[in-house]
Enzyme design. Sequence first.
Site, short mmCIF file in Angstrom:
data_model
loop_
_atom_site.label_atom_id
_atom_site.label_comp_id
_atom_site.label_asym_id
_atom_site.label_seq_id
_atom_site.Cartn_x
_atom_site.Cartn_y
_atom_site.Cartn_z
N LYS A 177 0.89 -1.19 0.08
CA LYS A 177 0.16 0.13 0.01
C LYS A 177 0.78 1.30 0.07
O LYS A 177 1.37 1.52 1.01
CB LYS A 177 -0.88 0.09 1.39
CG LYS A 177 -1.82 1.21 0.94
CD LYS A 177 -2.20 1.76 2.61
CE LYS A 177 -1.57 2.77 3.15
NZ LYS A 177 -1.64 4.08 2.01
N GLU A 180 -1.39 7.44 -0.16
CA GLU A 180 -2.29 7.65 -0.97
C GLU A 180 -2.30 9.06 -1.95
O GLU A 180 -2.69 8.98 -3.07
CB GLU A 180 -3.59 7.92 -0.20
CG GLU A 180 -3.50 8.72 1.09
CD GLU A 180 -3.03 8.11 2.28
OE1 GLU A 180 -1.94 7.65 2.10
OE2 GLU A 180 -3.62 8.21 3.38
N GLY A 230 7.31 5.25 7.51
CA GLY A 230 6.74 6.52 7.77
C GLY A 230 6.76 7.27 8.91
O GLY A 230 8.01 7.23 9.47
N GLY A 231 5.91 7.87 9.45
CA GLY A 231 6.00 8.65 10.66
C GLY A 231 6.06 7.77 11.87
O GLY A 231 5.37 6.92 11.98
N THR A 234 2.16 6.79 13.21
CA THR A 234 1.77 5.78 12.48
C THR A 234 2.34 4.49 12.86
O THR A 234 1.92 3.35 13.14
CB THR A 234 1.80 6.04 11.08
OG1 THR A 234 1.38 7.20 10.72
CG2 THR A 234 0.80 4.88 10.15
N GLY A 235 3.70 4.60 12.89
CA GLY A 235 4.81 3.33 13.41
C GLY A 235 4.25 2.79 14.70
O GLY A 235 4.15 1.54 14.99
N GLU A 252 10.61 1.71 9.69
CA GLU A 252 11.64 2.94 9.30
C GLU A 252 10.89 3.93 9.48
O GLU A 252 10.21 4.50 8.87
CB GLU A 252 11.95 2.47 7.80
CG GLU A 252 12.68 1.35 7.43
CD GLU A 252 14.10 1.47 8.03
OE1 GLU A 252 14.91 2.62 8.38
OE2 GLU A 252 14.76 0.45 8.19
N CYS A 286 13.87 11.41 5.56
CA CYS A 286 13.93 11.04 6.70
C CYS A 286 15.31 11.29 7.53
O CYS A 286 15.53 11.43 8.89
CB CYS A 286 13.69 9.38 6.87
SG CYS A 286 14.46 8.52 5.70
N GLU A 386 10.41 16.15 14.97
CA GLU A 386 10.83 16.27 13.29
C GLU A 386 9.84 16.87 12.80
O GLU A 386 8.40 16.72 12.48
CB GLU A 386 10.80 14.80 12.79
CG GLU A 386 11.18 14.51 11.63
CD GLU A 386 10.77 13.18 10.77
OE1 GLU A 386 9.57 12.54 11.20
OE2 GLU A 386 11.35 12.59 10.12
P1 NAD Z 1 2.72 8.64 7.49
O1 NAD Z 1 3.06 7.69 8.93
O2 NAD Z 1 1.65 9.60 7.67
O3 NAD Z 1 2.21 7.53 6.29
C1 NAD Z 1 3.05 6.62 5.87
C2 NAD Z 1 2.19 5.52 5.42
O4 NAD Z 1 1.37 4.87 6.49
C3 NAD Z 1 1.06 5.96 4.24
O5 NAD Z 1 1.08 5.01 3.27
C4 NAD Z 1 -0.21 6.10 5.22
O6 NAD Z 1 -1.31 5.99 4.28
C5 NAD Z 1 -0.15 4.83 6.23
N1 NAD Z 1 -0.76 5.23 7.24
C6 NAD Z 1 -1.33 5.92 7.92
N2 NAD Z 1 -1.83 5.67 8.86
C7 NAD Z 1 -2.05 4.24 8.94
C8 NAD Z 1 -2.50 3.40 9.89
N3 NAD Z 1 -3.02 3.67 11.03
N4 NAD Z 1 -2.31 1.95 9.48
C9 NAD Z 1 -1.56 1.62 8.61
N5 NAD Z 1 -0.84 2.44 7.71
C10 NAD Z 1 -1.31 3.86 7.90
O7 NAD Z 1 4.09 9.16 6.96
P2 NAD Z 1 4.50 10.08 5.86
O8 NAD Z 1 3.73 11.51 6.20
O9 NAD Z 1 3.67 9.36 4.41
O10 NAD Z 1 5.92 10.18 5.54
C11 NAD Z 1 6.89 10.90 6.42
C12 NAD Z 1 7.33 10.11 7.52
O11 NAD Z 1 8.01 8.97 7.00
C13 NAD Z 1 8.37 11.14 8.03
O12 NAD Z 1 8.46 10.76 9.63
C14 NAD Z 1 9.84 10.55 7.78
O13 NAD Z 1 10.89 10.51 8.49
C15 NAD Z 1 9.43 8.99 7.52
N6 NAD Z 1 10.39 8.15 6.42
C16 NAD Z 1 11.32 7.46 6.99
C17 NAD Z 1 12.05 6.75 6.25
C18 NAD Z 1 13.29 5.76 6.94
O14 NAD Z 1 13.96 5.17 6.07
N7 NAD Z 1 13.38 5.78 8.33
C19 NAD Z 1 12.09 7.03 4.99
C20 NAD Z 1 11.12 7.98 4.50
C21 NAD Z 1 10.33 8.41 5.08
#
Ligand code: NAD
Length: 494
Positions: A177, A180, A230-231, A234-235, A252, A286, A386
């Site tokens: 996934k 979006e 991701g963030g 959410t993680g 990550e 990131c 961040e």
């Molecule tokens: P986000 O956490 O908002 O979204 C990431 C993904 O998670 C999207 O596909 C989103 O739809 C999905 N998501 C949202 N809520 C969810 C849930 N409850 N269950 C499952 N999936 C869900 O992050 P973002 O704003 O898209 O990306 C930015 C973040 O990603 C920053 O914090 C950045 O540091 C991090 N990032 C980390 C790395 C790394 O290698 N460590 C690389 C790139 C980005």
Amino acid sequence: MTDSIATLFIDGKWVPSSTGETRTVICPADQSEVGVVSEASAEDVDRAILAARAAFESRVWADKPASERGDFLLQVADQLQERKAEFARAEAFDTGKRLVEAEGDMDDITACFRYFGKVAGQNPGRLVDAGDDSVISRVVHEPIGVCGMITPWNFPLLQAAWKIAPALAAGNSFIIKPAELTPHTTILIVDVMDKLGLPAGVANLVLGSGAVVGAPLSSHPEIDLVSFTGGLVTGRKIAASAAESIKKVALELGGKNPNVIFADADYEAALDNALNAAFMDSGLLCSAGTRLILQDTIAEQFVDDLVARAEGIVMGGPLDEKAETGPLISKEHRDKVTDYVKRGIEAGGRLRTGNHWGGAELEQGYFYAPTILDRCTAENPAVVEEGFGPVITVETFSTEEEAIAIANNTEYGLAGAVWTSNSGIANRVSRRLRHGTIWINDFHPYLPQAEWGGFKMSGVGRELGPTGLEEYTESKHIYENTEPAVTGWFPRKG
Ligand code: NAD
């Protein structure tokens, strides 16, 4: 029902959403429409997960010789290079990043597929000395099963490649996934794999929101591993949800990455790289070097020079050849960055440049100018949080110990750099920094052969390198007794 929009890939077929729902994707550089894609329902996600499970249980991919799986990944890499212009345009329009940056991303993605293509099958396991010549004992690595993959919008296909390539190399099935806001290159790569003949059900693509489409990938009982980039917020949710069914989790997450510059560093190189570290890709990395930590004897001059250089950075959209950096991803995101900087200033940070949205010609996009706040204290929210935008905070130190303490003073631990001409300092500091990647006299390079991932709240597990492949396997110990005999453990009584 919009049947013509069939951008979900489930069990080897391109299908529309079961509800007919769609989403319009826009380019954040000018709000132009990039495309319309299907928005999956919970039922679609369930079908995709069950298709991946059935494909895995059929062993159609898992039982292929590992060298064949590797060859497949090498073919994907070749296709990426052949269709590079198409992929790069799709990535640039979804993210708003400059075409030249998106082209660079495609080369990195190709290198990732090539690396995992070459190492597939190079880890046959190991023999263990059981201390008994009649026993053959070995540890083998098997595919973990069905992998749920969730990716962010900043490097959409790169983050997907770091998951897809090792998962396929190891023999797994998956459901991916993408964010979006940026689905198009993930659609394209699935199309490449389909056309290259990946068996039905091995790769599945679902598009849509985190709540509807992402959440089941961490909670569904048929998922064995959830890999998320991701963030932090959410993680945390994903880790908690995966804990319910004891899934393996790879996370990550974000970073708050220190860029430590000693007075004896190559001044011009450090200055130039301090700009790249924080402002490349609009700061949407990131690993962006947003915490600039300067030795006090050079701090004033360094910040003056940095401000002068930052003010010359040209913002623009994907096709603007004069542009050096692009927009943020959305209005909501820019509002968040604006608020983050406002709080940083209220907490005593001195605004030296930036904190505006660019000129009138950029007003249709979500631009945010490179911003520098100096005189920041450790408690300043702009130093702690961040911000995920093109914002540098400046702190200063006088001794090596102080530099290390400031650089480690964060709940994150993704990446950092140290600049010095003294290799003793460089090596001592790089060993003491609690971050997953350390650059000495550089910022940003990474290699697919070397592990990437975070200490502390930057994540769990590693992508890339041998560990990045191991994440997608289970280890199994096989103990063979070649001379079975009665044990005499339960002798019959009487
Ligand atoms: P986000 O956490 O908002 O979204 C990431 C993904 O998670 C999207 O596909 C989103 O739809 C999905 N998501 C949202 N809520 C969810 C849930 N409850 N269950 C499952 N999936 C869900 O992050 P973002 O704003 O898209 O990306 C930015 C973040 O990603 C920053 O914090 C950045 O540091 C991090 N990032 C980390 C790395 C790394 O290698 N460590 C690389 C790139 C980005």
